[in-house]
Write a protein that holds these residues in place. Structure first.
Motif, PDB file in Angstrom:
ATOM      1  N   PHE A  55     -23.563  12.491  49.861  1.00 25.23           N
ATOM      2  CA  PHE A  55     -23.216  13.094  48.570  1.00 25.23           C
ATOM      3  C   PHE A  55     -23.151  14.597  48.763  1.00 25.23           C
ATOM      4  CE2 PHE A  55     -24.296  14.875  44.355  1.00 25.23           C
ATOM      5  CZ  PHE A  55     -23.222  14.355  43.641  1.00 25.23           C
ATOM      6  N   TYR A  57     -22.836  17.892  47.187  1.00 25.03           N
ATOM      7  CA  TYR A  57     -23.117  18.393  45.833  1.00 25.03           C
ATOM      8  C   TYR A  57     -22.318  19.678  45.569  1.00 25.03           C
ATOM      9  CZ  TYR A  57     -26.178  19.360  41.771  1.00 25.03           C
ATOM     10  OH  TYR A  57     -26.686  19.598  40.519  1.00 25.03           O
ATOM     11  N   SER A  60     -22.100  22.446  42.214  1.00 25.05           N
ATOM     12  CA  SER A  60     -23.527  22.207  41.974  1.00 25.05           C
ATOM     13  C   SER A  60     -24.069  23.276  41.044  1.00 25.05           C
ATOM     14  CB  SER A  60     -24.285  22.257  43.300  1.00 25.05           C
ATOM     15  OG  SER A  60     -24.316  23.584  43.790  1.00 25.05           O
ATOM     16  N   PRO A  67     -33.969  18.995  43.740  1.00 23.04           N
ATOM     17  CA  PRO A  67     -34.288  18.100  42.618  1.00 23.04           C
ATOM     18  C   PRO A  67     -33.390  16.867  42.547  1.00 23.04           C
ATOM     19  CG  PRO A  67     -34.300  20.383  41.881  1.00 23.04           C
ATOM     20  CD  PRO A  67     -33.791  20.397  43.291  1.00 23.04           C
ATOM     21  N   LEU A  68     -32.106  17.035  42.822  1.00 19.73           N
ATOM     22  CA  LEU A  68     -31.222  15.873  42.772  1.00 19.73           C
ATOM     23  C   LEU A  68     -31.616  14.858  43.842  1.00 19.73           C
ATOM     24  CD1 LEU A  68     -27.566  15.696  41.871  1.00 19.73           C
ATOM     25  CD2 LEU A  68     -28.217  14.638  44.025  1.00 19.73           C
ATOM     26  N   LEU A  70     -34.550  14.561  45.143  1.00 24.29           N
ATOM     27  CA  LEU A  70     -35.843  13.989  44.739  1.00 24.29           C
ATOM     28  C   LEU A  70     -35.637  12.860  43.740  1.00 24.29           C
ATOM     29  CD1 LEU A  70     -38.930  13.916  44.537  1.00 24.29           C
ATOM     30  CD2 LEU A  70     -38.786  15.762  42.837  1.00 24.29           C
ATOM     31  N   GLY A  71     -34.734  13.066  42.794  1.00 22.55           N
ATOM     32  CA  GLY A  71     -34.457  12.003  41.829  1.00 22.55           C
ATOM     33  C   GLY A  71     -33.954  10.744  42.513  1.00 22.55           C
ATOM     34  N   LEU A  72     -33.054  10.913  43.469  1.00 22.87           N
ATOM     35  CA  LEU A  72     -32.565   9.752  44.220  1.00 22.87           C
ATOM     36  C   LEU A  72     -33.716   9.075  44.968  1.00 22.87           C
ATOM     37  CD1 LEU A  72     -29.237  11.283  45.548  1.00 22.87           C
ATOM     38  CD2 LEU A  72     -29.403   9.145  44.256  1.00 22.87           C
ATOM     39  N   LEU A  74     -36.881   9.042  44.203  1.00 18.05           N
ATOM     40  CA  LEU A  74     -37.797   8.359  43.279  1.00 18.05           C
ATOM     41  C   LEU A  74     -37.177   7.084  42.715  1.00 18.05           C
ATOM     42  CD1 LEU A  74     -39.169  11.494  41.398  1.00 18.05           C
ATOM     43  CD2 LEU A  74     -40.474  10.001  42.933  1.00 18.05           C
ATOM     44  N   ALA A  75     -35.870   7.098  42.551  1.00 18.22           N
ATOM     45  CA  ALA A  75     -35.197   5.908  42.016  1.00 18.22           C
ATOM     46  C   ALA A  75     -34.957   4.857  43.092  1.00 18.22           C
ATOM     47  CB  ALA A  75     -33.870   6.309  41.374  1.00 18.22           C
ATOM     48  N   GLN A  76     -34.913   5.290  44.336  1.00 18.02           N
ATOM     49  CA  GLN A  76     -34.602   4.393  45.466  1.00 18.02           C
ATOM     50  C   GLN A  76     -35.740   4.499  46.482  1.00 18.02           C
ATOM     51  OE1 GLN A  76     -31.152   2.907  46.395  1.00 18.02           O
ATOM     52  NE2 GLN A  76     -30.869   2.914  44.176  1.00 18.02           N
ATOM     53  N   MET A 191     -15.456  15.196  42.326  1.00 18.91           N
ATOM     54  CA  MET A 191     -16.793  14.704  42.016  1.00 18.91           C
ATOM     55  C   MET A 191     -16.772  13.263  41.517  1.00 18.91           C
ATOM     56  SD  MET A 191     -19.983  15.045  42.046  1.00 18.91           S
ATOM     57  CE  MET A 191     -20.333  16.753  42.472  1.00 18.91           C
ATOM     58  N   LEU A 195     -19.028  10.258  43.013  1.00 18.18           N
ATOM     59  CA  LEU A 195     -19.989   9.505  42.200  1.00 18.18           C
ATOM     60  C   LEU A 195     -19.693   8.019  42.248  1.00 18.18           C
ATOM     61  CD1 LEU A 195     -20.240  11.909  39.124  1.00 18.18           C
ATOM     62  CD2 LEU A 195     -21.957  11.552  40.899  1.00 18.18           C
ATOM     63  N   LEU A 202     -24.929   2.401  46.465  1.00 20.40           N
ATOM     64  CA  LEU A 202     -26.311   2.180  46.028  1.00 20.40           C
ATOM     65  C   LEU A 202     -26.457   0.904  45.206  1.00 20.40           C
ATOM     66  CD1 LEU A 202     -27.348   5.821  44.995  1.00 20.40           C
ATOM     67  CD2 LEU A 202     -28.029   4.572  47.053  1.00 20.40           C
ATOM     68  N   ARG A 206     -24.075  -0.262  36.617  1.00 21.51           N
ATOM     69  CA  ARG A 206     -23.835   0.238  35.270  1.00 21.51           C
ATOM     70  C   ARG A 206     -22.333   0.388  35.015  1.00 21.51           C
ATOM     71  NH1 ARG A 206     -28.866   4.264  34.941  1.00 21.51           N
ATOM     72  NH2 ARG A 206     -27.850   5.180  36.711  1.00 21.51           N
TER      73      ARG A 206
ATOM     74  N   GLU B  51     -34.839  22.714  36.857  1.00 24.96           N
ATOM     75  CA  GLU B  51     -35.010  21.581  37.775  1.00 24.96           C
ATOM     76  C   GLU B  51     -34.775  20.251  37.090  1.00 24.96           C
ATOM     77  OE1 GLU B  51     -38.630  21.245  40.162  1.00 24.96           O
ATOM     78  OE2 GLU B  51     -39.116  23.236  39.416  1.00 24.96           O
ATOM     79  N   PRO B  54     -30.913  18.442  37.315  1.00 22.23           N
ATOM     80  CA  PRO B  54     -30.535  17.766  38.565  1.00 22.23           C
ATOM     81  C   PRO B  54     -31.518  16.673  38.978  1.00 22.23           C
ATOM     82  CG  PRO B  54     -31.222  20.043  38.990  1.00 22.23           C
ATOM     83  CD  PRO B  54     -31.099  19.894  37.518  1.00 22.23           C
ATOM     84  N   LEU B  55     -32.786  16.821  38.615  1.00 22.51           N
ATOM     85  CA  LEU B  55     -33.726  15.730  38.892  1.00 22.51           C
ATOM     86  C   LEU B  55     -33.334  14.489  38.092  1.00 22.51           C
ATOM     87  CD1 LEU B  55     -36.310  14.544  40.075  1.00 22.51           C
ATOM     88  CD2 LEU B  55     -37.633  15.837  38.396  1.00 22.51           C
ATOM     89  N   GLY B  58     -30.278  12.883  39.767  1.00 23.09           N
ATOM     90  CA  GLY B  58     -30.588  12.056  40.929  1.00 23.09           C
ATOM     91  C   GLY B  58     -31.174  10.717  40.532  1.00 23.09           C
ATOM     92  N   LEU B  59     -32.061  10.737  39.560  1.00 22.64           N
ATOM     93  CA  LEU B  59     -32.645   9.483  39.076  1.00 22.64           C
ATOM     94  C   LEU B  59     -31.569   8.580  38.504  1.00 22.64           C
ATOM     95  CD1 LEU B  59     -35.816  11.050  37.462  1.00 22.64           C
ATOM     96  CD2 LEU B  59     -35.878   9.153  39.103  1.00 22.64           C
ATOM     97  N   GLY B  62     -29.446   7.087  41.086  1.00 23.05           N
ATOM     98  CA  GLY B  62     -30.193   6.080  41.823  1.00 23.05           C
ATOM     99  C   GLY B  62     -30.485   4.831  41.022  1.00 23.05           C
ATOM    100  N   ALA B  64     -31.993   4.692  37.846  1.00 19.88           N
ATOM    101  CA  ALA B  64     -33.073   4.784  36.864  1.00 19.88           C
ATOM    102  C   ALA B  64     -32.524   5.274  35.518  1.00 19.88           C
ATOM    103  CB  ALA B  64     -34.155   5.730  37.378  1.00 19.88           C
ATOM    104  N   ASN B  84     -23.780  21.869  34.823  1.00 21.72           N
ATOM    105  CA  ASN B  84     -23.360  21.137  36.014  1.00 21.72           C
ATOM    106  C   ASN B  84     -23.556  19.633  35.856  1.00 21.72           C
ATOM    107  OD1 ASN B  84     -24.780  20.082  38.904  1.00 21.72           O
ATOM    108  ND2 ASN B  84     -22.703  20.906  39.016  1.00 21.72           N
TER     109      ASN B  84
END
Lengths: 206, 161
Positions: A55, A57, A60, A67-68, A70-72, A74-76, A191, A195, A202, A206, B51, B54-55, B58-59, B62, B64, B84
């Protein structure tokens, strides 16, 4: 102090070239690993590698890549996520290093490409360029269990695999040469296509 | 605060929110213990509001279902990140925004003055919850936005500065 840090202590002025440093990562990335690039790495990575879990970004928000990623992560939770960020971007959002630790995510690696400048805007110095910032020290201070500093390409080539296989979250500080020509950044793909491709890879229904 | 911590945790759980990303103010902060102890929710603390978007992105990417909670001043601070994520990436991230000083009559707090103009400038679909009778709007608006696949926000009226 880790072997990854000791190996670089004697060569404080050395910088490795960017593209070979990224090539190391493209060669050791795991097949099921998500890779988030931004800024200079987003410009160079697509020339080296193509993977559905890449990915790039762009566009951006500067400082948003960690952070992006990190989100991925936490979700995966079953996947490793690698974020390749840059010093100018991280300086805009240093607190995100603390957020990563507080989140408890262990499946995340951050590779920081530190060239001392805002490369994609023409090479203006960052506020950290004159005195230098010990990014490894920052990462260690906020609680990263594995932190490395790499200035020489041969060290990085030799140790990257082991380092990125260590307990996470991991933080690798790569001191790299700025790119002086062809530094402009353009989206490698629209983008919405990125996505769609990432979502399919992944398994997003949805 | 119009919602107790228990109420908000129960509402978010019922809505299927998986992660609450927050940087609280003095009124939202009262929810901390309930958000943290809700079994179906993970509370994520960020160091600055920029933060959070973008956090959340990502969730969401992924798989969530994240939601952002911050004071409206944090919305102001995090404008580029919001731009963004909501517009470049086009993700339907939903936010609960503490509307500082909203209920303080005669307040000259600029955070109150700019709350709705800024949201409207961004084109964010928003509702204001300012009385107990409005409370069902939080869940209803979340569901509307999710069904439409668009970002949205609830401004939760606060009384203090």
């Amino acid at each position: 102090m880790s072997r990854h840090e000791r190996a670089s202590d004697g060569a404080r002025r050395e910088r490795m070239p960017l593209v070979p440093a990224l090539k190391v990562l493209t060669e050791i990335r795991r097949h099921d690993q998500v890779v988030v690039t931004s800024m200079g790495s987003a410009r160079e990575w697509p020339k080296l590698s193509e993977h559905a879990l890449d990915f790039h970004y762009v566009p951006s928000t500067m400082g948003g890549a960690v952070p992006l990623g990190l989100g991925l992560a936490l979700a995966q939770r079953h996947r490793e996520v690698l974020v390749v960020s840059s010093d100018g971007a991280l300086l805009m959002n240093l607190g995100c290093l603390v957020t990563v630790i507080d989140s408890g995510a262990a499946n995340l690696s951050i590779v920081l490409l530190d060239n001392g400048v805002y490369e994609v805007t023409g090479g203006q110095k960052t506020a950290a360029a004159r005195e230098g910032v010990d990014f490894a020290g920052v990462a260690r201070a906020v609680g990263y269990p594995n932190v490395g500093c790499f200035r020489r390409l041969d060290e990085w080539q030799r140790e990257a695999g082991e380092f990125l296989g260590s307990s996470g979250p991991r933080f690798a500080w790569l001191v790299v040469e700025p790119v002086r020509e062809g530094f402009a950044l353009a989206p490698p793909q629209p983008m919405h296509e990125q996505l769609r491709r990432l979502g399919e890879a992944l398994g997003d229904r949805r | 605060m119009l919602f107790s911590g228990h109420e908000i945790a129960a509402t978010l759980t019922e809505l299927g929110v998986t992660h609450a990303i927050w940087l609280p103010d003095s009124e939202l902060g009262g929810w901390e213990a309930d958000l943290e102890s809700a079994e179906a929710l993970t509370l994520l603390r960020v160091c600055r509001e920029g933060e959070a978007w973008p956090l959340a992105a990502g969730l969401y990417l992924g798989g969530a279902s994240p939601l952002v909670i911050m004071q409206v001043t944090g919305l102001f601070e995090s404008g580029d990140a919001l731009r963004n994520v909501l517009f470049d990436l086009g993700l339907p991230i939903f936010a609960i925004l503490g509307a500082r000083s909203w209920l303080a009559s005669g307040s000259r707090d600029s955070a109150k003055r700019f709350a709705t103009p800024i949201l409207d400038a961004w084109g964010i679909d928003r509702v204001i919850v300012e009385a107990p009778g409005d409370k069902p709007e939080l869940a209803a608006h979340y569901r509307r936005c999710q069904k439409a696949g668009r970002a949205g926000a609830v401004l939760l009226a606060e009384g203090s500065m």
